[in-house]
Design an enzyme around this catalytic site. Structure first.
Site, PDB file in Angstrom:
ATOM      1  CB  CYS A 115      -0.972  -0.003   1.164  1.00 30.23           C
ATOM      2  SG  CYS A 115      -2.086  -1.426   1.143  1.00 30.23           S
ATOM      3  CG  HIS A 248      -3.134   3.548   2.012  1.00 28.79           C
ATOM      4  ND1 HIS A 248      -3.648   3.145   0.797  1.00 28.79           N
ATOM      5  CD2 HIS A 248      -3.179   2.454   2.825  1.00 28.79           C
ATOM      6  CE1 HIS A 248      -3.990   1.872   0.871  1.00 28.79           C
ATOM      7  NE2 HIS A 248      -3.720   1.431   2.088  1.00 28.79           N
ATOM      8  CG  ASN A 278      -6.580  -0.805   1.314  1.00 30.42           C
ATOM      9  OD1 ASN A 278      -5.888  -0.415   0.378  1.00 30.42           O
ATOM     10  ND2 ASN A 278      -6.071  -1.189   2.467  1.00 30.42           N
TER      11      ASN A 278
HETATM   12  N1  COA Z   1     -18.805  -8.149   9.259  1.00 34.41           N
HETATM   13  C1  COA Z   1     -19.330  -8.355  10.473  1.00 34.41           C
HETATM   14  N2  COA Z   1     -18.595  -8.699  11.547  1.00 34.41           N
HETATM   15  C2  COA Z   1     -17.275  -8.842  11.369  1.00 34.41           C
HETATM   16  C3  COA Z   1     -16.661  -8.647  10.120  1.00 34.41           C
HETATM   17  C4  COA Z   1     -17.480  -8.294   9.045  1.00 34.41           C
HETATM   18  N3  COA Z   1     -16.991  -8.062   7.810  1.00 34.41           N
HETATM   19  N4  COA Z   1     -15.332  -8.867  10.254  1.00 34.41           N
HETATM   20  C5  COA Z   1     -15.111  -9.171  11.536  1.00 34.41           C
HETATM   21  N5  COA Z   1     -16.273  -9.159  12.215  1.00 34.41           N
HETATM   22  C6  COA Z   1     -16.514  -9.428  13.621  1.00 34.41           C
HETATM   23  C7  COA Z   1     -15.449 -10.312  14.236  1.00 34.41           C
HETATM   24  O1  COA Z   1     -15.729 -11.673  13.983  1.00 34.41           O
HETATM   25  C8  COA Z   1     -15.578  -9.956  15.695  1.00 34.41           C
HETATM   26  O2  COA Z   1     -16.653 -10.645  16.241  1.00 34.41           O
HETATM   27  P1  COA Z   1     -16.579 -11.319  17.707  1.00 34.41           P
HETATM   28  O3  COA Z   1     -16.328 -10.157  18.645  1.00 34.41           O
HETATM   29  O4  COA Z   1     -17.905 -11.956  17.864  1.00 34.41           O
HETATM   30  O5  COA Z   1     -15.422 -12.255  17.650  1.00 34.41           O
HETATM   31  C9  COA Z   1     -15.948  -8.486  15.680  1.00 34.41           C
HETATM   32  O6  COA Z   1     -16.439  -8.215  14.346  1.00 34.41           O
HETATM   33  C10 COA Z   1     -14.807  -7.570  16.007  1.00 34.41           C
HETATM   34  O7  COA Z   1     -13.691  -7.974  15.242  1.00 34.41           O
HETATM   35  P2  COA Z   1     -12.373  -7.167  15.352  1.00 34.41           P
HETATM   36  O8  COA Z   1     -11.382  -7.773  14.406  1.00 34.41           O
HETATM   37  O9  COA Z   1     -11.977  -7.004  16.786  1.00 34.41           O
HETATM   38  O10 COA Z   1     -12.850  -5.751  14.791  1.00 34.41           O
HETATM   39  P3  COA Z   1     -12.097  -4.387  14.802  1.00 34.41           P
HETATM   40  O11 COA Z   1     -12.917  -3.405  15.570  1.00 34.41           O
HETATM   41  O12 COA Z   1     -10.657  -4.482  15.135  1.00 34.41           O
HETATM   42  O13 COA Z   1     -12.196  -3.966  13.277  1.00 34.41           O
HETATM   43  C11 COA Z   1     -10.844  -3.904  11.296  1.00 34.41           C
HETATM   44  C12 COA Z   1     -11.566  -4.787  12.308  1.00 34.41           C
HETATM   45  C13 COA Z   1     -10.132  -4.811  10.312  1.00 34.41           C
HETATM   46  C14 COA Z   1     -11.891  -3.057  10.550  1.00 34.41           C
HETATM   47  C15 COA Z   1      -9.858  -2.957  12.036  1.00 34.41           C
HETATM   48  O14 COA Z   1      -9.013  -3.712  12.882  1.00 34.41           O
HETATM   49  C16 COA Z   1      -9.028  -2.169  11.081  1.00 34.41           C
HETATM   50  O15 COA Z   1      -9.517  -1.238  10.475  1.00 34.41           O
HETATM   51  N6  COA Z   1      -7.729  -2.510  10.931  1.00 34.41           N
HETATM   52  C17 COA Z   1      -6.883  -1.888   9.932  1.00 34.41           C
HETATM   53  C18 COA Z   1      -7.113  -2.574   8.602  1.00 34.41           C
HETATM   54  C19 COA Z   1      -6.430  -1.876   7.465  1.00 34.41           C
HETATM   55  O16 COA Z   1      -6.690  -0.720   7.211  1.00 34.41           O
HETATM   56  N7  COA Z   1      -5.559  -2.608   6.763  1.00 34.41           N
HETATM   57  C20 COA Z   1      -4.845  -2.140   5.619  1.00 34.41           C
HETATM   58  C21 COA Z   1      -3.725  -1.259   6.004  1.00 34.41           C
HETATM   59  S1  COA Z   1      -2.713  -0.935   4.638  1.00 34.41           S
END
Ligand code: COA
Length: 321
Positions: A115, A248, A278
């Site tokens: 990215c 980004h 993304n």
């Molecule tokens: N739809 C619904 N629920 C979802 C889901 C989806 N697409 N993906 C995950 N969940 C659920 C999980 O299973 C979890 O459920 P549980 O609590 O029952 O186990 C819950 O949502 C929370 O998951 P979690 O991974 O803790 O969520 P989060 O608040 O950390 O958000 C991201 C996840 C990925 C959105 C967040 O961590 C993020 O934005 N990270 C950066 C990602 C990024 O930008 N990457 C590229 C960088 S170059």
């Protein structure tokens, strides 16, 4: 003194938008509410099976060349930032050169910094131009991330999309890129990776994107703030004199946290991820081009572009547009 200036921008998103509700209809266990509240993404574009990164790149490049008012033959350097190349080789840049009809051209090669790829490619092209070896570069970010998504992993597949963005960067007596900085720390590679390859006709390892979302989130906010300050300090410029921050486009919450750290209000941050998700190396030139074509980003504006991605890699550039 020779400087490098952006002379034109272009971008391309393939096909029709695929909304969050469309993903639900396709059987993914998610909801529009979850995706929008966690990421700010409302829809993305997914390339057809017979469309490669070079096809998306070609359209974005043609639009950038037209905007720059030059011809494809005037381009003497092509750098494509991609992690989803058409082939193992030749490079996507060589394929784009061919698709643009350039024969016996200058150098064409890919950079792979996920990215952050566009920032890496832009910085490399700037150095070629400032050295005097090249006059007009096409710098492209192009990705078909849909090919490396595990559509049964709802934690990742809803966040990414396909697309391309490009700029023509040309030699100028007036400064364009004022400062740039690139960094990497490969020890963080497990938190965002596609840990597979192809060998002896078989996929070896895991060919899908894997991510520790929370670790990536924290890392991204820290380094994006640091690297933007680094280029501002290098040029002796205050954040208050920056017209647009173009980060980004991964996640609106990362963008908001970064802008807050820098003291840049969200009205001066370009965000386009709501309608393309993304798109990895394509996201910054996509956002840049959309801001230009919407008449928001205009000649004379000062911008900071910055990216972070797998590797981990990160970088930024301060640019007078
Ligand atoms: N739809 C619904 N629920 C979802 C889901 C989806 N697409 N993906 C995950 N969940 C659920 C999980 O299973 C979890 O459920 P549980 O609590 O029952 O186990 C819950 O949502 C929370 O998951 P979690 O991974 O803790 O969520 P989060 O608040 O950390 O958000 C991201 C996840 C990925 C959105 C967040 O961590 C993020 O934005 N990270 C950066 C990602 C990024 O930008 N990457 C590229 C960088 S170059």
């Amino acid at each position: 003194m020779i400087y490098a200036r952006i002379a034109g921008t272009g971008s391309y998103l393939p096909g029709e938008p695929v909304s969050n509700d469309d993903l639900v209809k396709r059987g993914i266990d998610t909801s529009d509410e979850w995706i929008v509240s966690r990421s700010g993404i409302r829809s993305r574009h997914l390339a057809a099976a017979d469309t490669g990164a070079s096809d998306l790149a070609r359209v974005a490049a043609e639009r950038a060349i037209e905007a720059a008012g030059c011809e494809a033959e005037d381009i003497d350097l092509i750098i494509v930032a991609t992690s989803t190349p058409d082939y193992i080789f030749p490079s996507t840049a060589a394929l784009v050169q061919s698709k643009l009809g350039i024969r016996n051209g200058g150098a064409a090669f890919d950079v792979q910094a996920v990215c952050s790829g566009f920032i890496y490619a832009l910085s490399v092209a700037e150095k070629f131009i400032r050295s005097g070896s090249n006059k007009r570069a096409l710098v492209i970010g192009a990705e078909v991330f849909s090919r490396i998504l595990d559509w049964s992993d709802r934690g990742t597949c809803v966040l990414f999309g396909d697309g391309a963005g490009a700029v023509v960067l040309e030699a100028s007596e007036r400064p364009g890129i004022l400062a740039s900085a690139l960094h990497a720390d490969g020890s963080h590679h497990p938190i965002l990776c596609v840990p597979g390859t192809v060998a002896s006709g078989q996929v070896i390892g895991d060919p899908f994107l894997r991510m520790d979302g929370q670790a990536v989130f924290k890392f991204a906010v820290k380094v994006l703030g640091d690297v933007a300050n680094e280029v501002l300090d290098a040029a002796g410029v205050q954040a208050s004199s920056v017209d647009w921050l173009i980060p980004h486009q991964a996640n609106i919450r990362i963008i908001q946290a970064t802008a807050k750290r820098l003291g840049v209000p969200m009205e001066r941050v370009v965000t386009t991820l709501d309608h393309h998700g993304n798109t990895s190396a394509a996201s910054i030139p996509l956002a840049l081009d959309e801001a230009v074509r919407a008449g928001r980003l205009r000649p004379g504006h000062r911008i900071v572009v910055e990216g972070v991605g797998g590797g981990f890699t990160w970088g930024a550039a301060l640019i007078d547009f």
